[in-house]
Motif scaffolding. Structure first.
Motif, PDB file in Angstrom:
ATOM      1  N   ALA A 498      20.273  56.456 -12.723  1.00  0.00           N
ATOM      2  CA  ALA A 498      21.719  56.568 -12.890  1.00  0.00           C
ATOM      3  C   ALA A 498      22.069  56.004 -14.261  1.00  0.00           C
ATOM      4  O   ALA A 498      21.555  54.949 -14.649  1.00  0.00           O
ATOM      5  CB  ALA A 498      22.452  55.798 -11.803  1.00  0.00           C
ATOM      6  N   LEU A 499      22.929  56.696 -14.982  1.00  0.00           N
ATOM      7  CA  LEU A 499      23.371  56.254 -16.305  1.00  0.00           C
ATOM      8  C   LEU A 499      24.812  55.765 -16.194  1.00  0.00           C
ATOM      9  O   LEU A 499      25.686  56.485 -15.699  1.00  0.00           O
ATOM     10  CB  LEU A 499      23.270  57.406 -17.300  1.00  0.00           C
ATOM     11  N   LYS A 500      25.056  54.525 -16.676  1.00  0.00           N
ATOM     12  CA  LYS A 500      26.389  53.946 -16.564  1.00  0.00           C
ATOM     13  C   LYS A 500      26.796  53.352 -17.900  1.00  0.00           C
ATOM     14  O   LYS A 500      25.980  52.724 -18.588  1.00  0.00           O
ATOM     15  CB  LYS A 500      26.414  52.848 -15.495  1.00  0.00           C
ATOM     16  N   ILE A 501      28.044  53.551 -18.269  1.00  0.00           N
ATOM     17  CA  ILE A 501      28.564  52.972 -19.500  1.00  0.00           C
ATOM     18  C   ILE A 501      28.721  51.465 -19.311  1.00  0.00           C
ATOM     19  O   ILE A 501      29.004  50.975 -18.213  1.00  0.00           O
ATOM     20  CB  ILE A 501      29.922  53.608 -19.880  1.00  0.00           C
ATOM     21  N   VAL A 502      28.491  50.706 -20.374  1.00  0.00           N
ATOM     22  CA  VAL A 502      28.684  49.255 -20.347  1.00  0.00           C
ATOM     23  C   VAL A 502      29.760  48.900 -21.355  1.00  0.00           C
ATOM     24  O   VAL A 502      29.586  49.092 -22.563  1.00  0.00           O
ATOM     25  CB  VAL A 502      27.376  48.512 -20.670  1.00  0.00           C
ATOM     26  N   SER A 503      30.882  48.398 -20.846  1.00  0.00           N
ATOM     27  CA  SER A 503      32.014  48.042 -21.710  1.00  0.00           C
ATOM     28  C   SER A 503      32.797  46.924 -21.065  1.00  0.00           C
ATOM     29  O   SER A 503      33.066  46.971 -19.851  1.00  0.00           O
ATOM     30  CB  SER A 503      32.933  49.250 -21.922  1.00  0.00           C
ATOM     31  N   PRO A 504      33.193  45.902 -21.828  1.00  0.00           N
ATOM     32  CA  PRO A 504      34.024  44.839 -21.250  1.00  0.00           C
ATOM     33  C   PRO A 504      35.430  45.305 -20.912  1.00  0.00           C
ATOM     34  O   PRO A 504      36.161  44.606 -20.205  1.00  0.00           O
ATOM     35  CB  PRO A 504      34.044  43.777 -22.355  1.00  0.00           C
ATOM     36  N   ASP A 511      36.004  56.197 -12.954  1.00  0.00           N
ATOM     37  CA  ASP A 511      37.339  56.734 -13.219  1.00  0.00           C
ATOM     38  C   ASP A 511      37.426  57.416 -14.573  1.00  0.00           C
ATOM     39  O   ASP A 511      38.296  58.266 -14.795  1.00  0.00           O
ATOM     40  CB  ASP A 511      38.388  55.611 -13.153  1.00  0.00           C
ATOM     41  N   ILE A 512      36.542  57.035 -15.483  1.00  0.00           N
ATOM     42  CA  ILE A 512      36.609  57.572 -16.847  1.00  0.00           C
ATOM     43  C   ILE A 512      35.360  58.380 -17.184  1.00  0.00           C
ATOM     44  O   ILE A 512      35.102  58.680 -18.347  1.00  0.00           O
ATOM     45  CB  ILE A 512      36.820  56.416 -17.855  1.00  0.00           C
ATOM     46  N   GLY A 513      34.609  58.754 -16.165  1.00  0.00           N
ATOM     47  CA  GLY A 513      33.399  59.539 -16.403  1.00  0.00           C
ATOM     48  C   GLY A 513      32.261  58.713 -16.952  1.00  0.00           C
ATOM     49  O   GLY A 513      31.399  59.243 -17.661  1.00  0.00           O
ATOM     50  N   GLY A 514      32.228  57.442 -16.595  1.00  0.00           N
ATOM     51  CA  GLY A 514      31.203  56.549 -17.128  1.00  0.00           C
ATOM     52  C   GLY A 514      30.008  56.376 -16.227  1.00  0.00           C
ATOM     53  O   GLY A 514      29.224  55.442 -16.429  1.00  0.00           O
ATOM     54  N   VAL A 515      29.830  57.257 -15.235  1.00  0.00           N
ATOM     55  CA  VAL A 515      28.680  57.191 -14.327  1.00  0.00           C
ATOM     56  C   VAL A 515      28.144  58.601 -14.111  1.00  0.00           C
ATOM     57  O   VAL A 515      28.905  59.519 -13.759  1.00  0.00           O
ATOM     58  CB  VAL A 515      29.062  56.577 -12.961  1.00  0.00           C
ATOM     59  N   ILE A 516      26.841  58.775 -14.326  1.00  0.00           N
ATOM     60  CA  ILE A 516      26.168  60.045 -14.018  1.00  0.00           C
ATOM     61  C   ILE A 516      24.918  59.718 -13.221  1.00  0.00           C
ATOM     62  O   ILE A 516      24.096  58.900 -13.644  1.00  0.00           O
ATOM     63  CB  ILE A 516      25.794  60.822 -15.301  1.00  0.00           C
ATOM     64  N   LEU A 517      24.775  60.355 -12.069  1.00  0.00           N
ATOM     65  CA  LEU A 517      23.699  60.034 -11.135  1.00  0.00           C
ATOM     66  C   LEU A 517      22.599  61.106 -11.155  1.00  0.00           C
ATOM     67  O   LEU A 517      22.825  62.247 -11.552  1.00  0.00           O
ATOM     68  CB  LEU A 517      24.257  59.906  -9.713  1.00  0.00           C
ATOM     69  N   THR A 531      26.880  62.818 -24.310  1.00  0.00           N
ATOM     70  CA  THR A 531      28.091  63.447 -23.785  1.00  0.00           C
ATOM     71  C   THR A 531      29.072  62.393 -23.266  1.00  0.00           C
ATOM     72  O   THR A 531      30.274  62.457 -23.518  1.00  0.00           O
ATOM     73  CB  THR A 531      27.725  64.428 -22.653  1.00  0.00           C
ATOM     74  N   MET A 532      28.537  61.435 -22.553  1.00  0.00           N
ATOM     75  CA  MET A 532      29.375  60.366 -21.999  1.00  0.00           C
ATOM     76  C   MET A 532      30.045  59.579 -23.116  1.00  0.00           C
ATOM     77  O   MET A 532      31.259  59.279 -23.053  1.00  0.00           O
ATOM     78  CB  MET A 532      28.521  59.428 -21.137  1.00  0.00           C
TER      79      MET A 532
END
Length: 866
Positions: A498-504, A511-517, A531-532
């Motif tokens: 799973a790819l997840k964005i990391v941001s404080p 909710d913002i498309g920051g997870v792709i499984l 793309t993310m």
């Protein structure tokens, strides 16, 4: 004044007013200074600006208590300033205040009606304490119509001084009070309230209405967990942990009063319904199940016995319908059999009025059968005037009587829930568990490093480190700063990821498309990351992006998604949350909240409060999830909350659970980088202080252990007291005591470590006989504590008493107490000599009693604040 005079108070009642010569026919004095002596109690109903001065004058005269009826101290800066002036005026004289803005106080043991309530109270064993004067008047009027009496009715008003904690402390030890009712709008001193409530609930039933259930939270939280920890849910958890039975409205409060006015207790939630009306029995059965109870399954032997005394048309099941023409003898015969059967836990007897049989005679028959029985019997005689005589019979006999089956069912469940909550407060969790030792030092260093960098949300590496320190399993994870590094990390994991964005700045990534499984290959990860990144930069160009989390996909068919975490309530500190997880967790709203510290029993109780718990227990072809492992994670989250003061939020969502175990798939941790409070001060319940355990050596005994007392020490303490020589018992208790009753044992062993401490000494393991016990109990202001000590009779003159006293004195100093005091019989020469050796000074407290006082440090009262 009319209430005071008509209440029967056996003492002088003196009105003070400069404009009148008399009030209600009693000579009036013009001011406080002209009073012939100092009053014990002042009741003030003068304009707000005059009150601080009156309090000062009364305190100077020696008055120690005041009830301030006057309103007008809230809602404006001027009023708040006057309230602070009242406190400032009272503090030097140790004058305690109820109010302002209150109805007053009624105390039937003292025949005192210092209120403007419409009438007086009957004498009884219920105490009612409320912030609302209107509620006091309403409950009083209702109770008088039902011949229910009170020990005390107290309207606290704005609680400038005396609050719920103070009243609970008093009422817990008041011999005239059997149960306590509270009407709560706000709790102003949470730790004090919890401490007092837990102490009171161990001794007698405490019931509360908490008003303002739908008030919006003062501050919206950003994590899933914080967003769901609404203030009323936290109050639910607080009252449950305090052992207080919460009711939702006046009608349920009155049901609880009806039930708990009588000494009934139920070991379980099943009940037998005995009725002469089938419809009423069905209504009662529905109501019992709706309230969380269940119907007892009658054994074949019980059915056979009932067959012998009932008509052939009886129901032959529970509800036991004994048919509409049931006579008093039929009630008596059936009830005798039911109460003699081993499966019967409780009975609800119902009567519907008929022209064939007398309901009043049936009531007398029920009372006659129950006189020598241990199981509780509740009654519901339906109807209006025809049922009044029967209800009066039940009231005289001490059997709870209800107007409807639903009220009876609710009353029964109040009794059951009271027992459950009493069991809950007997749990004393430690700050860490025996099954693992968390790496607290490493966890604190991770948080300290993040705080130094002014981080609020921990990085993925920091989160992973904290979870490792506390043994919480999480999916394998790699952090990458670029799409290329993310692809390389996927190759290292060598599995679907799973790819997840990391941001404080992004807390809900999906909710913002920051997870792709379900990305199977590194190339797919590279494309997805690019793309993310482009999508998020376009949607939120000012968002700080640290990189990506590349996480092993956890694929467990048939598993359940849970949420577990920690949130910080602004009033009650950290709370533990558990429920159904996933992206829709707020919408599903299946969650429960508990206060730390937790142990396994409390964690299991938390789980059982949710709907998802039914799925976790297994269904159809699905085996149960690893319930013990889920409970362990909740306990470890509790340790996190207890150990790490800077931690404000932990969010494990989803937490994947099945029969093979539990793993956190996504985790976030938030801290307060500026946290400076003393360790543990934000907890409203102090954990078992395992740091106070120690090993010592006594020459004549060898190695011994000293630790704080626990509830499970009750039988050991009972044996110690039983084995004391009569003279030793008299020296300790001032009268020969051969045994401690269950209430005393509970009081001595189920202590609140925030206000009391008792050290036990034993050799060998914890099951060994106790050698000695030393104890102190401090006042609510943590200024003075009273001590006591007892040593096994065959172990005198071995240095045990000296060692235990030194340990107690050191603890008192560390706690910040100013004085340690104890009353010692004058002929107890050994104890007086030991106290003299340890630096105590002495004063006479009465015939044959010496007060020993040790000054620990200079008194520091500090300013009293509103």
């Amino acid at each position: 004044m009319e209430n005071l005079l008509s209440g029967g108070f056996d003492g002088p009642i003196i009105p003070v007013n400069p404009k009148h010569k008399s009030v209600a026919g009693v000579l009036c004095y013009s001011d406080v200074g002209s009073l012939p002596f100092a009053p014990d109690l002042a009741v003030i109903c003068t304009p707000p600006p005059t009150v601080p001065g009156l309090i000062s004058e009364l305190g100077a005269r020696g008055t120690k208590a005041a009830v301030i009826i006057t309103a007008g101290f809230e809602g404006s800066d001027t009023g708040k300033a006057l309230k602070q002036q009242i406190c400032d005026a009272a503090r030097p004289h140790l004058l305690r205040i109820i109010g302002p803005n209150c109805l007053g106080v009624i105390s039937t043991p003292g025949a005192l009606n210092a209120s403007f309530a419409p009438g007086n109270a009957l004498t009884g064993g219920i105490a009612f304490v409320a912030q609302s004067g209107a509620m006091v008047a309403t409950v009083l009027d209702w109770a008088n119509s039902r011949d229910i009496g009170f020990s005390h009715l107290v309207s606290l008003g704005d609680m400038a001084d005396v609050d719920f904690g103070d009243m609970l402390d008093y009422l817990a030890l008041d011999p005239g009070t059997q149960s306590i009712l509270l009407y709560i709008e706000a709790i102003t001193a949470p730790r004090k309230f919890l401490s007092a409530a837990r102490a009171a609930s161990r001794l007698k039933p405490v019931i509360a209405i908490k008003a303002g259930r739908h008030e919006a939270a003062a501050k919206a939280a950003t994590s899933h967990t914080g967003a769901m920890a609404g203030s009323d849910e936290v109050y639910d958890a607080v009252l449950q942990r305090a052992g207080i039975l919460r009711v939702r409205g006046l009608d349920e409060l009155f049901d609880a009063v009806e039930t708990l006015a009588y000494p009934v207790s139920c070991p379980s939630a099943d009940i037998v319904i005995l009725t002469n009306g089938g419809g009423a029995g069905v209504l009662a059965a529905d109501a019992i199940v709706d309230c969380g109870g269940q119907l007892t399954q009658l054994s074949p032997e019980t059915v056979k016995q009932l067959d012998a005394v009932l008509p052939s048309t009886w129901s032959r099941s529970n509800p036991v319908d004994i048919i509409g023409d049931a006579t008093a003898k039929r009630y008596s015969d059936a009830l005798e059999i039911l109460l003699a059967s081993p499966e019967t836990n409780a009975v609800l007897a119902i009567n519907c009025p008929t022209a064939i049989a007398s309901g009043e005679q049936a009531a007398k028959a029920v009372v006659a059968v129950t006189r020598d029985k241990s199981q509780p019997v509740l009654t519901n005689w339906l109807g209006g005037r025809k049922a009044e005589a029967a209800r009066a019979i039940f009231a005289t006999a001490g059997l709870p009587a209800y107007d409807t089956p639903a009220e009876a069912a609710r009353g029964f469940m109040h009794v059951v829930e009271r027992r459950r909550r009493k069991e809950t407060i007997m749990e004393v969790p430690a700050s860490s568990g025996p099954e693992f030792t968390p790496d607290v030092a490493r966890a604190r260093s991770i948080i300290a490093a993040a705080a130094q960098n002014a981080e609020t949300w921990l990085s993925p590496a920091g989160v992973e480190g904290i979870l490792e320190c506390y043994g919480i399993a999480a999916a394998r994870n790699r952090f990458a700063t670029t799409p290329e590094q993310a692809a390389a990390a996927a190759g290292e994991l060598n599995t679907a990821v799973a790819l997840k964005i990391v941001s404080p700045d992004i807390q809900h990534k999906s909710d913002i498309g920051g997870v792709i499984l379900g990305l199977e290959k590194p190339d797919a990860v590279l494309l997805a990351a690019r793309t993310m990144l482009a999508r998020i930069r376009q949607a939120a160009p000012h968002t700080r992006i640290w990189g990506f989390s590349v996480q092993e996909m956890v694929r467990r068919p048939g598993s359940v998604e849970l949420i577990a975490g920690i949130a910080s309530d602004p009033q009650f500190g950290p709370v533990i949350l558990f429920g159904q997880g996933g992206t829709a967790t707020e919408i599903i709203a299946d969650r429960a909240i508990a206060l730390p510290p937790l142990n396994t029993v409390l964690a299991q109780q938390l789980m059982a409060q949710t709907r998802i718990f039914c799925l976790l227990q297994g269904y159809r072809n699905q085996p149960p999830a690893a319930l013990d492992e889920i409970a362990r994670i909740l306990v470890r989250l509790s340790h996190l909350a207890c150990d790490l003061d800077a931690l404000t939020d932990v969010d494990l969502n989803p937490l994947i659970a099945d029969a093979n175990g539990v793993v956190a798939v996504d985790a976030r941790i938030r801290i307060n980088p500026a946290a400076k409070q003393p360790h543990g001060s934000r907890l409203v319940i102090r954990p078992y202080p395992e740091e106070l355990e120690s090993a010592e050596t006594i020459t004549s005994l060898g190695k011994i252990r000293i630790r704080p007392i626990k509830p499970e020490d009750a039988p050991l303490l009972a044996q110690l007291v039983c084995d004391l020589a009569p003279e030793d018992s008299r020296m300790r208790f001032f009268t020969p005591v051969r045994s401690l009753d269950p209430v005393a044992l509970a009081r001595f062993t189920q202590i609140d470590y925030d206000r009391e401490m008792a050290f036990v000494m034993f050799s060998g393991n914890s099951l060994s006989p106790l050698l000695a016990v030393s104890r102190l109990a401090s006042d609510p202001d943590n200024f003075r504590a009273e001590f006591a000590i007892v040593v096994r009779s065959d172990l005198h003159r071995r240095g045990i008493g000296r060692l235990m006293m030194k340990r107690l004195i050191q603890y008192a100093r560390d706690r910040g107490l100013s004085e340690l005091v104890g009353d010692v019989l004058a002929e107890n020469h050994a104890m007086l000599a030991l106290c003299a050796e340890l630096g105590f000074h002495f004063s006479q407290e009465g015939a044959g009693v010496t007060r020993a006082t040790l000054i620990l440090q200079s008194a520091n009262y500090g300013p009293q604040s509103v």
